[in-house]
Scaffold this motif. Structure first.
Motif, mmCIF file in Angstrom:
data_model
loop_
_atom_site.group_PDB
_atom_site.id
_atom_site.type_symbol
_atom_site.label_atom_id
_atom_site.label_comp_id
_atom_site.label_asym_id
_atom_site.label_seq_id
_atom_site.Cartn_x
_atom_site.Cartn_y
_atom_site.Cartn_z
ATOM 1 N N LEU A 77 22.894 71.320 -5.893
ATOM 2 C CA LEU A 77 23.590 72.594 -6.081
ATOM 3 C C LEU A 77 25.096 72.423 -6.257
ATOM 4 O O LEU A 77 25.827 73.409 -6.197
ATOM 5 C CB LEU A 77 23.308 73.509 -4.883
ATOM 6 C CG LEU A 77 21.833 73.895 -4.718
ATOM 7 C CD1 LEU A 77 21.608 74.570 -3.378
ATOM 8 C CD2 LEU A 77 21.397 74.804 -5.853
ATOM 9 N N VAL A 78 25.535 71.201 -6.485
ATOM 10 C CA VAL A 78 26.969 70.932 -6.650
ATOM 11 C C VAL A 78 27.233 70.457 -8.072
ATOM 12 O O VAL A 78 26.604 69.520 -8.550
ATOM 13 C CB VAL A 78 27.459 69.883 -5.633
ATOM 14 C CG1 VAL A 78 28.935 69.564 -5.855
ATOM 15 C CG2 VAL A 78 27.235 70.386 -4.207
ATOM 16 N N THR A 79 28.158 71.143 -8.738
ATOM 17 C CA THR A 79 28.550 70.786 -10.097
ATOM 18 C C THR A 79 30.061 70.620 -10.141
ATOM 19 O O THR A 79 30.797 71.550 -9.800
ATOM 20 C CB THR A 79 28.131 71.880 -11.099
ATOM 21 O OG1 THR A 79 26.709 72.041 -11.057
ATOM 22 C CG2 THR A 79 28.549 71.510 -12.518
ATOM 23 N N LYS A 80 30.508 69.434 -10.505
ATOM 24 C CA LYS A 80 31.946 69.147 -10.539
ATOM 25 C C LYS A 80 32.618 69.471 -9.218
ATOM 26 O O LYS A 80 33.738 69.989 -9.162
ATOM 27 C CB LYS A 80 32.627 69.922 -11.676
ATOM 28 C CG LYS A 80 32.151 69.544 -13.067
ATOM 29 C CD LYS A 80 32.896 70.326 -14.144
ATOM 30 C CE LYS A 80 32.431 69.958 -15.540
ATOM 31 N NZ LYS A 80 33.128 70.741 -16.596
ATOM 32 N N GLY A 81 31.918 69.195 -8.140
ATOM 33 C CA GLY A 81 32.480 69.402 -6.813
ATOM 34 C C GLY A 81 32.406 70.820 -6.296
ATOM 35 O O GLY A 81 32.916 71.103 -5.204
ATOM 36 N N SER A 82 31.781 71.733 -7.033
ATOM 37 C CA SER A 82 31.723 73.126 -6.600
ATOM 38 C C SER A 82 30.300 73.657 -6.663
ATOM 39 O O SER A 82 29.416 73.081 -7.300
ATOM 40 C CB SER A 82 32.641 73.993 -7.464
ATOM 41 O OG SER A 82 32.132 74.049 -8.791
ATOM 42 N N VAL A 83 30.077 74.771 -5.987
ATOM 43 C CA VAL A 83 28.797 75.471 -6.020
ATOM 44 C C VAL A 83 28.918 76.592 -7.050
ATOM 45 O O VAL A 83 29.821 77.429 -6.965
ATOM 46 C CB VAL A 83 28.457 76.053 -4.632
ATOM 47 C CG1 VAL A 83 27.204 76.918 -4.698
ATOM 48 C CG2 VAL A 83 28.284 74.939 -3.617
ATOM 49 N N VAL A 84 28.028 76.605 -8.030
ATOM 50 C CA VAL A 84 28.130 77.556 -9.145
ATOM 51 C C VAL A 84 27.187 78.729 -8.894
ATOM 52 O O VAL A 84 25.966 78.567 -8.854
ATOM 53 C CB VAL A 84 27.795 76.875 -10.484
ATOM 54 C CG1 VAL A 84 28.026 77.850 -11.638
ATOM 55 C CG2 VAL A 84 28.654 75.626 -10.666
ATOM 56 N N LEU A 85 27.767 79.912 -8.725
ATOM 57 C CA LEU A 85 27.000 81.114 -8.416
ATOM 58 C C LEU A 85 27.302 82.219 -9.417
ATOM 59 O O LEU A 85 28.434 82.381 -9.873
ATOM 60 C CB LEU A 85 27.327 81.623 -7.010
ATOM 61 C CG LEU A 85 27.045 80.688 -5.832
ATOM 62 C CD1 LEU A 85 27.518 81.334 -4.540
ATOM 63 C CD2 LEU A 85 25.572 80.334 -5.766
ATOM 64 N N GLY A 86 26.280 82.974 -9.718
ATOM 65 C CA GLY A 86 26.421 84.172 -10.539
ATOM 66 C C GLY A 86 25.628 85.299 -9.908
ATOM 67 O O GLY A 86 24.958 85.109 -8.882
ATOM 68 N N GLY A 87 25.688 86.460 -10.541
ATOM 69 C CA GLY A 87 24.953 87.611 -10.040
ATOM 70 C C GLY A 87 24.010 88.157 -11.098
ATOM 71 O O GLY A 87 23.769 87.521 -12.124
ATOM 72 N N PRO A 88 23.489 89.354 -10.882
ATOM 73 C CA PRO A 88 22.536 89.933 -11.830
ATOM 74 C C PRO A 88 23.196 90.511 -13.083
ATOM 75 O O PRO A 88 22.509 90.792 -14.065
ATOM 76 C CB PRO A 88 21.859 91.030 -11.003
ATOM 77 C CG PRO A 88 22.924 91.457 -10.034
ATOM 78 C CD PRO A 88 23.676 90.202 -9.693
ATOM 79 N N GLY A 89 24.498 90.699 -13.034
ATOM 80 C CA GLY A 89 25.191 91.297 -14.168
ATOM 81 C C GLY A 89 25.473 90.300 -15.279
ATOM 82 O O GLY A 89 25.015 89.154 -15.260
#
Length: 211
Positions: free
Chosen positions: A170-182
Motif C-alpha cells: 500500500l506504499v507508493t513512492k513512500g506514501s499511501v495513495v487514497l481516493g474517494g468515491p468522487g
C-alpha cells in the motif's frame, strides 16, 4: 443578685486562653513526634499516576489462527497513535493493494476488545467505511474509500494512513495513495512522527503530488 449571670474575671479569661494555646502546642508537638509535618500552605504532590498504560500484556494479546499473521494496526491511546497487533489472513499482504487494504481496514475500524479498552485504546475510524477498487489512471497501489479521505476526521485519517504505511503493498513512492468515491484524483499521504504524536492537530497527513 441570686441566679444572675456573673461575668468571668479577666484573670480567669487569660488563664482559659493560655490553657487553649497550651493544648494546641501539645497537639503540634505530638504530630511532629509521629513524623507528620504540618504546613499552612497547600502541597502540590504532582499529577496522579496514569492508569492508561497504552500497552498490552502478553496475556492480553489477541490470539490468531494458524492461517493468519499479526499485522500492526494504529489505534488511539492517550491522544496519540499506538500500534497493536491484529490477525489478518496470511495471504493478504501478497494479494495486492485491494485485499491488503480491506483486511487492514476491517481491523482498524472495529471496536477494540475489552482487553484493549482497559489499556486505553479506541478507534475513530467509522464502522461503515469501505475500500473500493482503484480506477483507471490512479497511481499504482492506490485504493479508493467509500468516503473522501478529507471528509474523515483528522484522527481517523491518521489511523488509516499510518496503518496502511506499514504494508509494502500500500506504499507508493513512500506514501499511501487514497481516493474517494468522487471524481477527485487519488493523492498520496505520509505518516510522520508528528502524525503519530499529535494526530488531532490537523498537521496530518502530508499531501504529495503523484504525477
Amino acid at each position: 443578685m441570686t441566679g444572675a449571670f456573673r461575668p468571668v474575671p479577666r484573670a480567669g479569661r487569660r488563664r482559659g486562653a493560655v490553657a487553649v494555646l497550651g493544648a494546641a502546642l501539645v497537639a503540634v508537638a505530638l504530630a511532629s513526634g509521629c513524623g507528620i509535618r504540618t504546613t499552612s500552605v497547600p502541597v502540590d504532590a504532582g499529577a496522579a499516576p496514569s492508569r492508561v498504560p497504552c500497552k498490552l500484556s502478553s496475556a492480553d494479546v489477541t490470539t490468531r489462527s494458524p492461517d493468519s499473521v499479526a499485522a500492526p494496526v494504529y489505534l488511539v491511546c492517550a491522544s496519540q497513535l499506538v500500534t497493536v497487533d491484529r490477525p489478518v489472513p496470511a495471504g493478504a499482504s501478497g494479494s495486492g493493494p485491494l485485499v491488503a487494504a480491506r483486511a487492514l481496514l476491517e481491523q482498524v475500524r472495529q471496536a477494540p476488545p475489552e482487553t484493549e479498552r482497559r489499556a486505553g485504546f479506541s478507534t475513530a475510524v467509522p464502522a461503515g467505511l469501505r475500500v473500493e477498487p482503484s480506477r483507471a489512471g490512479d497511481p499504482a497501489g492506490a485504493v479508493r474509500l467509500s468516503s473522501q479521505p478529507e471528509d474523515l476526521s483528522e484522527v481517523a485519517l491518521a489511523q488509516l494512513v499510518c496503518t496502511y504505511a506499514e504494508n509494502e503493498a500500500l506504499v507508493t513512492k513512500g506514501s499511501v495513495v487514497l481516493g474517494g468515491p468522487g471524481e477527485y484524483p487519488a493523492r498520496g499521504y505520509l505518516c510522520t512522527s508528528q502524525t503519530k504524536a499529535r494526530p488531532q492537530d490537523g498537521t496530518i497527513p502530508d499531501v504529495l503530488d503523484l504525477d
